[in-house]
Enzyme design. Sequence first.
Site, short mmCIF file in Angstrom:
data_model
loop_
_atom_site.label_atom_id
_atom_site.label_comp_id
_atom_site.label_asym_id
_atom_site.label_seq_id
_atom_site.Cartn_x
_atom_site.Cartn_y
_atom_site.Cartn_z
N CYS A 79 0.75 -1.24 0.09
CA CYS A 79 -0.05 -0.05 -0.02
C CYS A 79 1.00 1.32 -0.16
O CYS A 79 1.52 1.29 -1.00
CB CYS A 79 -1.12 -0.09 1.14
SG CYS A 79 -2.36 1.18 1.04
N HIS A 200 -3.77 -5.10 0.06
CA HIS A 200 -3.30 -5.74 1.34
C HIS A 200 -3.35 -7.17 1.34
O HIS A 200 -4.33 -7.73 1.69
CB HIS A 200 -4.12 -5.22 2.30
CG HIS A 200 -3.94 -3.64 2.56
ND1 HIS A 200 -3.03 -3.17 3.58
CD2 HIS A 200 -4.60 -2.81 2.25
CE1 HIS A 200 -3.22 -2.06 3.51
NE2 HIS A 200 -4.04 -1.45 3.10
N GLU A 202 -2.31 -9.24 3.66
CA GLU A 202 -2.47 -9.47 4.73
C GLU A 202 -3.84 -9.85 5.17
O GLU A 202 -4.29 -10.26 6.30
CB GLU A 202 -1.63 -8.89 5.77
CG GLU A 202 -2.01 -7.47 6.33
CD GLU A 202 -1.65 -6.28 5.20
OE1 GLU A 202 -1.22 -6.64 4.03
OE2 GLU A 202 -1.85 -5.26 5.38
#
Lengths: 218, 267
Positions: A79, A200, A202
């Site tokens: 990001c 993202h 994650e």
Amino acid sequence: MIAIIDYGMGNIHSVKKALESLGAKTQIAQKASDIASSDKVVLPGVGAFDDAMLELEKKGLIGALLTHIKNKKYFLGICLGMQILFEESQEAKKAKGLGVLKGSVKKFSGAGGLKVPHMGWNQLKIRGLSPTTEGNLINKGTVPVLCPLFKDVPDESYVYFCHSYYPAPENKSVIAATTEYGINFASVVWQGNVFGVQFHPEKSQDTGIRILKNFVTL
Amino acid sequence: MLTKRIIPCLDIKDNRVVKGVKFLGLKDAGDPVEAAKAYDRQGADELVFLDITASFENRKTLIELVEAIAENIYMPFTVGGGIRDIGDIRDLLNAGADKVSINTQAVKLPELIGLSAEKFGSQCIVVAIDAKSHMVNDKGSAISHKPQATSKHWQVYINGGRTPVDLDAIEWAKTAAALGAGEILLTSMDFDGTKDGYDLELTKAVSDNVSIPVIASGGAGRPEHFYDVLAEAGADAALAASLFHYQELTVKQVKEYLSKKGVRVRL
């Protein structure tokens, strides 16, 4: 050892937890020596471009990050951590980026009633997998080499985005995947040992974990 | 293409999921961590965690619980309830939240929206609006349920829907967006808990008037309701709590229905 840079720009625990679930050894890096002692670096980050550069500078991390990259060690920017790889951003009032990749970071115009931020799950058109399409940034004058992050990741997989700005690389050959949101923008960039993802991983459930696994096993 | 999001909501009171008693196949029916894990497995697009008593009782959301949930899921996670200042927001983000939802304090102190957006980025600042309809005559005074009422308005409520304030929901949504909010979480107090469907009129009115994503909340009872609010009323995401808690529908069932009807969702 993977160093996760902690520079006060949002939550780093999700990234740490995800990497550790894949068996990676991680350390939270807050000083230059932490970076020097790691073979991979992950630079997460949410927030504003200026603040991010200021914090990295205050902590004296910029030199260490640039050295890490120069030494051909693996780097993953997530990001905002990806955006600051570029030279400049429309979001920045004063700060310049790291300039590892040529180009700038631009704001979504909101044209055609598209909502900004671009928030939610969107698809990756992966270079080397996606068929060439008119107006698409990928597979256009570039060799369609699959980025190693996409091993066992199907084309058009969904990942989670949450951003108002997007990278516009000068050199189109660094674009490893694009995503369509009014325009086709570079959602993944890759240059040698340097990787950047606008989404993202994650937070992207199985697909995200697979991409992180590919980074861990590099 | 960006998909529409289906978002289960955990309403938390005293560290337990309220309404969560029938959660099938869970060791502890009301355990928010178990519920969050179950939604992650079902392919929920996001999770919202609201400490529903925090604002009223003036106590802060429990950081430990946020940490425990964040530790166990791989999807975006929004936390709301009792947020008063920048410090509260930082604590929640550090505990593992990706976004924070601000309601009462955003009304009381609108500059908090701008300050926090500048500090943490608009994308993690959600402004939650609880709205209730009332009829207004052409002089602007409320005359609910009277036949001469001329137009429908929605009034903003704070403190968990306990306190009406002198704000029009549409105007407030526009203000919040202009101040830097990244998203609006819009709950219809008229429709909440009815299972008769979302407030399409309210959702459309807000969605048409802001250029940031709108999450519709309150009233989901059947898969068609999700279709109506996402495809007809222009919501970017639809939130539901008890429907999913009681397993009347799973996230997957809702998404399969939407996909069949031509709505883009992530399956």
